[in-house]
Design a protein around this motif. Structure first.
Motif, PDB file in Angstrom:
ATOM      1  N   VAL A  56     -13.163   3.704  -4.478  1.00  0.00           N
ATOM      2  CA  VAL A  56     -12.097   2.744  -4.753  1.00  0.00           C
ATOM      3  C   VAL A  56     -12.262   2.250  -6.182  1.00  0.00           C
ATOM      4  O   VAL A  56     -13.337   1.756  -6.560  1.00  0.00           O
ATOM      5  CB  VAL A  56     -12.146   1.554  -3.773  1.00  0.00           C
ATOM      6  N   ARG A  79      -7.188   1.501  -6.232  1.00  0.00           N
ATOM      7  CA  ARG A  79      -6.799   2.812  -5.704  1.00  0.00           C
ATOM      8  C   ARG A  79      -7.971   3.390  -4.920  1.00  0.00           C
ATOM      9  O   ARG A  79      -9.087   3.478  -5.430  1.00  0.00           O
ATOM     10  CB  ARG A  79      -6.412   3.768  -6.826  1.00  0.00           C
ATOM     11  N   LEU A  91       0.865  -1.180   0.000  1.00  0.00           N
ATOM     12  CA  LEU A  91       0.000   0.000   0.000  1.00  0.00           C
ATOM     13  C   LEU A  91       0.897   1.224   0.000  1.00  0.00           C
ATOM     14  O   LEU A  91       1.733   1.388   0.890  1.00  0.00           O
ATOM     15  CB  LEU A  91      -0.922   0.016   1.226  1.00  0.00           C
ATOM     16  N   THR A  93      -7.326  -1.554   3.872  1.00  0.00           N
ATOM     17  CA  THR A  93      -6.965  -0.356   3.109  1.00  0.00           C
ATOM     18  C   THR A  93      -7.559   0.880   3.772  1.00  0.00           C
ATOM     19  O   THR A  93      -6.894   1.917   3.925  1.00  0.00           O
ATOM     20  CB  THR A  93      -7.470  -0.472   1.661  1.00  0.00           C
ATOM     21  N   VAL A 139      -2.946   0.146  -4.027  1.00  0.00           N
ATOM     22  CA  VAL A 139      -2.764  -1.187  -3.469  1.00  0.00           C
ATOM     23  C   VAL A 139      -2.297  -2.105  -4.591  1.00  0.00           C
ATOM     24  O   VAL A 139      -2.937  -2.187  -5.650  1.00  0.00           O
ATOM     25  CB  VAL A 139      -4.081  -1.726  -2.857  1.00  0.00           C
TER      26      VAL A 139
END
Length: 254
Positions: A45, A31, A8, A238, A21
């Motif tokens: 995302v 992303r 990450l 994340t 990621v």
């Protein structure tokens, strides 16, 4: 589904917050981008083609300049068509939830079933002491992952023992340490993801890497994780990495 360690990376310069990621083989996964100015508490995302794959939706209906004014303490992870993936919320856990720091209370009854005055007094004293310890211990921010808001607990993200001590220091002390030149860049906290119970074995570890320019985190596998679990675990971690990176930045004022 994924190859580890997963990387990450937060870019050195970006408008708003952003994290890429990538798989262990370097292949782009997704992303997560949080715009600098927005009226919704929402992180989008996207995949390598720029198409949305998840939305992180906060529990506040309105926000402005998320880095400074977001009030969300829980987030829904959803697919673009609105299907729930997971729910992540802040949870303040006291130190004794990670390790027993109390004293054992003696039995108030004797072996023959009669009441023990000494045992009863000792039991009361032990309970009083444990309550005093609990009320005076600092709490540490951890993350609880559920299948939906108010639903079943799927897992926990907690500080690793090697770095968790830092967050039990008084807040003013942490700020003083992190405001030393390059101290915040050298601070490399790590976190453990556990499936189900807080005391279950660690399945994944999230480790911040020491770097002077770019913030990088490495997600390593420490146990067994099914493809079905990875579907919600990776986006949840994340989201947690974005929270934790911002939290350190705010303490260090950079």
């Amino acid at each position: 589904m994924y190859t580890y360690p997963i990387k990450l990376e937060f870019p050195m310069i970006s408008i708003g917050r952003q994290v890429d990621v990538r798989n262990g083989d370097g292949k782009f996964i997704m992303r997560a981008a949080d715009p600098f100015i927005s009226f919704k508490d929402q992180v989008t995302v996207t995949n390598g083609s720029g198409a949305p794959v998840y939305y992180f939706k906060g529990d506040t209906s309105f926000r402005f300049l998320f880095q400074f004014a977001s009030m969300s303490t829980s987030w829904d992870i959803q697919t673009p068509d609105g299907k729930p993936v997971a729910h992540v919320r802040n949870y303040y856990a006291r130190m004794e939830e990670f390790k027993s720091v109390g004293v054992d209370a003696p039995n108030a009854m004797m072996a023959d079933g009669r009441a023990s005055i000494g045992g009863a007094l000792g039991n009361a004293a032990a309970n009083f002491l444990n309550n005093s310890i609990s009320s005076n211990l600092p709490s540490r921010l951890v993350y609880q992952v559920l299948n939906e808001e108010g639903g079943s607990i799927l897992g926990w993200v907690v500080p690793s023992r090697g770095t968790g001590w830092f967050d039990f220091l008084p807040y003013s002390t942490r700020i003083q340490i992190l405001n030393l030149p390059f101290a915040a860049r050298a601070y490399a906290p790590s976190y453990e993801f556990k499936l189900g119970n807080l005391y279950n074995p660690t399945v994944l570890t999230l480790q911040k890497q020491r770097d002077l320019l770019v913030d990088r985190y490495t997600l390593s596998k420490a146990g067994e994780l099914t493809d079905a679990n990875e579907r919600w675990v990776i986006p949840a971690l994340t989201l947690v990495a974005m929270f934790e990176r911002q939290r350190v930045k705010e303490m260090a004022d950079w």
